[in-house]
Design an enzyme around this catalytic site. Structure first.
Site, PDB file in Angstrom:
ATOM      1  CG  HIS A 163      -1.952  -0.978   1.312  1.00 55.31           C
ATOM      2  ND1 HIS A 163      -2.090  -1.877   2.353  1.00 55.31           N
ATOM      3  CD2 HIS A 163      -2.982  -1.221   0.458  1.00 55.31           C
ATOM      4  CE1 HIS A 163      -3.158  -2.633   2.133  1.00 55.31           C
ATOM      5  NE2 HIS A 163      -3.713  -2.266   0.991  1.00 55.31           N
ATOM      6  CB  CYS A 250      -3.084  -2.382   8.251  1.00 55.04           C
ATOM      7  SG  CYS A 250      -1.453  -2.483   7.726  1.00 55.04           S
TER       8      CYS A 250
HETATM    9  N1  GLY Z   1      -2.275  -9.117   4.460  1.00 59.39           N
HETATM   10  C1  GLY Z   1      -2.771  -7.830   4.237  1.00 59.39           C
HETATM   11  C2  GLY Z   1      -3.270  -7.653   2.852  1.00 59.39           C
HETATM   12  O1  GLY Z   1      -2.703  -8.233   1.958  1.00 59.39           O
HETATM   13  O2  GLY Z   1      -4.213  -6.994   2.602  1.00 59.39           O
END
Ligand code: GLY
Length: 255
Positions: A163, A250
């Site tokens: 991300h 996250c």
């Molecule tokens: N493991 C986090 C994702 O790939 O979204």
């Protein structure tokens, strides 16, 4: 001004967490230790004065404890995303009623996809990463909603890392903490920059909560660089969560 947070939504990692998506080559994560690290994270949020809303694990969605990807929450609106990974689509449906207690909710619609991990909030300006999870259509829908509430937005291409916030984060005081490969990107020109050491890239996922910085434990040079911001810095052990391609941002939705 950065929004002050009073609440955080988190979700317990499920026993089948190891079925989640990961590209890491750090070896298998230990569930008991991962749970302990998750609990320590919750305790830290509480110690910073946040009311923590803890959701139960979702066995159907082993990545669901990475709740940040399911929404973008501003002081005015909660945008419920359409996650970019097929195996994660549906997680957002469970978050909508939780956020609806606090904000008006609006949905990103297919073919648009957005993961919250791709969205940096720097006051009223938002930087949206175009990645394998967030597409142009999703970014435009999100930007359109944000504009309605007086925000501005731009996009940046995410060429490396899962991300945008795997590599770049807003740490307050008009400053971005970021990896070297993002340092010269145009959308970041108006910010001061703290550039990470090549071997400390994971620490790019540092989280600003009100006036404090939460940073992953063990990244000494990053900690020294962050001290120039004159903010309290708190370290958290993220070893098991890192193995699942996760980070400090996250694990929660802050608002
Ligand atoms: N493991 C986090 C994702 O790939 O979204």
């Amino acid at each position: 001004m950065t929004a002050k947070f009073s609440h955080a939504i988190v979700r317990k990692p499920g026993e089948n967490f190891a079925h989640g998506i990961t590209t890491s080559n750090l070896g298998p994560a230990n569930y008991d230790l991962l749970l302990k690290q998750h609990e320590a994270y919750i305790e830290r949020l509480k110690s910073l004065g946040l009311e923590v809303i803890l959701l139960e694990a979702l066995p159907k969605y082993p990545d669901a404890y990475f709740v940040e990807d399911t929404a973008v929450v501003t002081p005015d609106v909660a945008v419920i995303t359409n996650p970019g990974a097929t195996s994660r689509q549906g997680e957002e449906i469970t978050i909508d009623p939780v956020l609806a207690k606090y904000r008006k909710t609006v949905r990103i619609k297919p073919p648009g996809t957005v993961d919250g991990g791709d969205v940096i909030e720097a006051g009223t300006h938002f930087i949206i990463g175009l990645s394998e999870r967030t597409n142009k259509e999703g970014a435009e829908q999100l930007g359109g909603i944000l504009e309605k509430y007086g925000n501005t937005w731009t996009t940046v291409s995410v060429e490396a890392g899962l991300h945008l916030k795997s590599s770049v984060n807003y740490v307050g005081k008009n400053t971005l903490l970021l990896t070297e490969n993002f340092a010269d990107c145009d959308p970041f020109n108006s910010y001061a920059k703290i550039v990470l050491d090549q071997v400390e890239q994971y620490a790019g996922n540092t989280l600003l909560i009100n006036d404090c910085l939460l940073t992953p434990k063990g990244f000494t040079n990053t900690k020294i660089k962050l001290q120039t911001l004159h903010r309290p810095i708190m370290e958290l052990d993220m070893s098991e969560i890192q193995k699942m391609d996760g980070g400090l941002t996250c694990l929660s939705l802050r608002f």
